[in-house]
Write a protein that holds these residues in place. Sequence first.
Motif, PDB file in Angstrom:
ATOM      1  N   ASP A  59       6.745  11.046   4.138  1.00 25.57           N
ATOM      2  CA  ASP A  59       7.964  10.326   3.791  1.00 25.57           C
ATOM      3  C   ASP A  59       7.826   8.875   4.221  1.00 25.57           C
ATOM      4  N   ILE A  60       8.226   7.954   3.350  1.00 23.88           N
ATOM      5  CA  ILE A  60       8.194   6.522   3.630  1.00 23.88           C
ATOM      6  C   ILE A  60       9.618   6.041   3.850  1.00 23.88           C
ATOM      7  N   GLY A  61       9.855   5.324   4.969  1.00 21.27           N
ATOM      8  CA  GLY A  61      11.172   4.775   5.264  1.00 21.27           C
ATOM      9  C   GLY A  61      11.067   3.320   5.657  1.00 21.27           C
ATOM     10  N   SER A  62      12.219   2.741   6.044  1.00 26.15           N
ATOM     11  CA  SER A  62      12.280   1.344   6.478  1.00 26.15           C
ATOM     12  C   SER A  62      12.524   1.295   7.974  1.00 26.15           C
ATOM     13  N   GLU A  63      11.917   0.294   8.635  1.00 27.38           N
ATOM     14  CA  GLU A  63      12.117   0.128  10.069  1.00 27.38           C
ATOM     15  C   GLU A  63      13.312  -0.765  10.374  1.00 27.38           C
ATOM     16  N   ILE A  64      13.879  -1.394   9.352  1.00 26.59           N
ATOM     17  CA  ILE A  64      15.029  -2.274   9.554  1.00 26.59           C
ATOM     18  C   ILE A  64      16.117  -1.913   8.554  1.00 26.59           C
ATOM     19  N   SER A  65      17.300  -2.405   8.817  1.00 28.24           N
ATOM     20  CA  SER A  65      18.403  -2.242   7.868  1.00 28.24           C
ATOM     21  C   SER A  65      18.368  -3.390   6.873  1.00 28.24           C
ATOM     22  N   GLY A  66      18.781  -3.101   5.661  1.00 27.67           N
ATOM     23  CA  GLY A  66      18.809  -4.146   4.651  1.00 27.67           C
ATOM     24  C   GLY A  66      19.225  -3.609   3.303  1.00 27.67           C
ATOM     25  N   VAL A  67      19.547  -4.542   2.410  1.00 27.30           N
ATOM     26  CA  VAL A  67      19.921  -4.199   1.047  1.00 27.30           C
ATOM     27  C   VAL A  67      18.691  -4.330   0.161  1.00 27.30           C
ATOM     28  N   VAL A  68      18.489  -3.335  -0.717  1.00 22.80           N
ATOM     29  CA  VAL A  68      17.319  -3.329  -1.595  1.00 22.80           C
ATOM     30  C   VAL A  68      17.467  -4.431  -2.644  1.00 22.80           C
ATOM     31  N   LEU A  69      16.489  -5.352  -2.674  1.00 24.43           N
ATOM     32  CA  LEU A  69      16.475  -6.419  -3.672  1.00 24.43           C
ATOM     33  C   LEU A  69      15.561  -6.094  -4.845  1.00 24.43           C
ATOM     34  N   GLU A  70      14.425  -5.443  -4.553  1.00 23.01           N
ATOM     35  CA  GLU A  70      13.451  -5.104  -5.601  1.00 23.01           C
ATOM     36  C   GLU A  70      12.902  -3.715  -5.334  1.00 23.01           C
ATOM     37  N   ARG A  71      12.639  -2.982  -6.411  1.00 17.88           N
ATOM     38  CA  ARG A  71      11.964  -1.692  -6.337  1.00 17.88           C
ATOM     39  C   ARG A  71      10.752  -1.766  -7.244  1.00 17.88           C
ATOM     40  N   ARG A  72       9.558  -1.594  -6.671  1.00 19.03           N
ATOM     41  CA  ARG A  72       8.317  -1.859  -7.400  1.00 19.03           C
ATOM     42  C   ARG A  72       7.651  -0.621  -7.986  1.00 19.03           C
ATOM     43  N   VAL A  73       8.056   0.591  -7.587  1.00 20.24           N
ATOM     44  CA  VAL A  73       7.356   1.793  -8.053  1.00 20.24           C
ATOM     45  C   VAL A  73       8.375   2.837  -8.499  1.00 20.24           C
ATOM     46  N   ALA A  74       7.895   3.828  -9.252  1.00 19.68           N
ATOM     47  CA  ALA A  74       8.727   4.938  -9.721  1.00 19.68           C
ATOM     48  C   ALA A  74       7.981   6.241  -9.496  1.00 19.68           C
ATOM     49  N   GLU A  75       8.687   7.378  -9.716  1.00 21.35           N
ATOM     50  CA  GLU A  75       8.056   8.680  -9.529  1.00 21.35           C
ATOM     51  C   GLU A  75       6.838   8.838 -10.433  1.00 21.35           C
ATOM     52  N   GLN A 223      15.793   6.577   7.315  1.00 19.99           N
ATOM     53  CA  GLN A 223      16.137   7.134   6.000  1.00 19.99           C
ATOM     54  C   GLN A 223      14.888   7.280   5.146  1.00 19.99           C
ATOM     55  N   SER A 224      14.735   8.440   4.496  1.00 18.24           N
ATOM     56  CA  SER A 224      13.575   8.664   3.623  1.00 18.24           C
ATOM     57  C   SER A 224      13.817   7.970   2.288  1.00 18.24           C
ATOM     58  N   LEU A 225      12.930   7.040   1.966  1.00 16.17           N
ATOM     59  CA  LEU A 225      13.056   6.282   0.723  1.00 16.17           C
ATOM     60  C   LEU A 225      12.137   6.829  -0.367  1.00 16.17           C
ATOM     61  N   PHE A 226      10.932   7.250   0.005  1.00 11.93           N
ATOM     62  CA  PHE A 226       9.969   7.794  -0.941  1.00 11.93           C
ATOM     63  C   PHE A 226       9.259   8.976  -0.293  1.00 11.93           C
ATOM     64  N   THR A 227       8.853   9.943  -1.111  1.00 16.55           N
ATOM     65  CA  THR A 227       7.957  11.011  -0.678  1.00 16.55           C
ATOM     66  C   THR A 227       6.662  10.878  -1.465  1.00 16.55           C
ATOM     67  N   ILE A 228       5.549  10.833  -0.735  1.00 13.02           N
ATOM     68  CA  ILE A 228       4.240  10.604  -1.353  1.00 13.02           C
ATOM     69  C   ILE A 228       3.339  11.798  -1.059  1.00 13.02           C
ATOM     70  N   ALA A 229       2.728  12.343  -2.119  1.00  7.88           N
ATOM     71  CA  ALA A 229       1.709  13.376  -1.961  1.00  7.88           C
ATOM     72  C   ALA A 229       0.373  12.689  -1.687  1.00  7.88           C
ATOM     73  N   LEU A 230      -0.196  12.974  -0.537  1.00  9.89           N
ATOM     74  CA  LEU A 230      -1.428  12.292  -0.147  1.00  9.89           C
ATOM     75  C   LEU A 230      -2.585  12.682  -1.049  1.00  9.89           C
ATOM     76  N   ASP A 231      -3.424  11.703  -1.335  1.00 10.40           N
ATOM     77  CA  ASP A 231      -4.650  11.998  -2.073  1.00 10.40           C
ATOM     78  C   ASP A 231      -5.506  12.935  -1.227  1.00 10.40           C
ATOM     79  N   GLY A 232      -6.171  13.839  -1.873  1.00  9.18           N
ATOM     80  CA  GLY A 232      -7.019  14.802  -1.155  1.00  9.18           C
ATOM     81  C   GLY A 232      -6.951  16.150  -1.823  1.00  9.18           C
ATOM     82  N   LYS A 233      -7.024  17.199  -1.022  1.00 10.01           N
ATOM     83  CA  LYS A 233      -7.068  18.550  -1.563  1.00 10.01           C
ATOM     84  C   LYS A 233      -5.736  18.934  -2.199  1.00 10.01           C
ATOM     85  N   THR A 234      -5.834  19.678  -3.289  1.00 10.12           N
ATOM     86  CA  THR A 234      -4.669  20.229  -3.974  1.00 10.12           C
ATOM     87  C   THR A 234      -4.784  21.742  -3.961  1.00 10.12           C
TER      88      THR A 234
END
Length: 425
Positions: A59-75, A223-234
């Motif tokens: 899970d990827i989160g933020s270390e600070i509080s703030g308002v989202v200005l840009e979102r660069r990636v999608a599912e 807060q969890s912002l993104f969930t990423i499946a790590l590259d490697g074994k499936t």
Amino acid sequence: MRAIPYKLIVSALLLIIIAGFFAFRWWQGPLLPSYRISSMPLVQTVIATGRVVAVSNTDIGSEISGVVLERRVAEGEQVAAGDLLLVLSSDDVAAQVRQAEAELAELISSTRPQAAVDLANAEVALAQADRNVERRRELAAISAISDEEMEQAIQSQAQARNNLENARLRANALSSGGVEEDLLRARIAALQAQLNKAQVRSKVSGTILTRNVEIGDLVQPGQSLFTIALDGKTEIRVPLDERNLSRLALQQPAVAIADAYPDKPFPVRISFIAPSIDPQRGTVEVRLSVDPVPDFLRQDMTVSVNIETDQRAKALVIPNDALANVKEDSAEVLLLRDGQVQRQRVRLGLRGLSASEVLSGLSAGDEILVDATVSLADGKRVRTALQAAPFAAPDADADADADADADADKITTVSDKSQAAETVN
């Protein structure tokens, strides 16, 4: 004597023929469907449905509080370590960075030169105070000045010496590489690090599974912002009916087929068998490693898995509907000998839910009744209508070759607990 009419004779003969025909049919017995036993290549597999999972997610989160200005990636997008995911508002931190940089510039261009000037002035003042004391001592030696004036000169000398020391300490602190500059640069670095946290970057390489934030959202640390499946074994995780546990082993080969791509099967192998059973469902978790991983495979994709558990190069295969009184590895069949029914005990080998292997009690070419539960006494005559078994079997006397296995049809049955099944080829 009166002659018997011709028509009466013909009618009597016809009745006799018809009666004889029905009597013969009665003697032959009822017409029942039957199977012809034959040998064929046999492969037993366990079939089940599972889901694709990455070995680990993060899970990827933020270390600070703030308002989202840009979102660069999608599912579904692939990201590498360091890729920018989000940009948060950071005006206050940016202002603090600018203020600290301005203070550093002021130190270099103004405060430091002024400290050097102050140090030079303090050195001059001390030299002047030293000279003044020397003169006063000469005058005090001839009693030209009072003791109070001499004491004042000495105090002025001490004050000038203290001022020089203070000016030297301040000049050293403000010098290049001094304490003041180091503190300012450390403050700028800390503020810059805080500012960099406004740019949420991926720490790992993998695939974006979920995105839990939109532009304009206020995010908080933790807060969890993104969930990423790590590259490697499936892996593919499959819940199998515990009844199949004895047939499973590590590194058993299997074939997986994604429901979304039924025409693209891919190889897998058993890499893990859970040491415990799910008591609620009566299943055991099995994991199958995928290597290489097909490009079309996605997290949580539904996949059907055929695990090869055993095989025979050539075996007698009997449909299970022809078996009766099944007890462990034995059962009864209704065997036909010279048109008569004979109950025959057989020993079974590989067992499927639709078909089984016969180890003893029958031979290739034997004919058995389809319904083994029909009430018939031994020795009862029956007529049979030969039916094709629900699989294509090569001739009993034919050699087992590669084409025989390739042409064999599948018998697939699904169990009632874990959607596991067995297939006989």
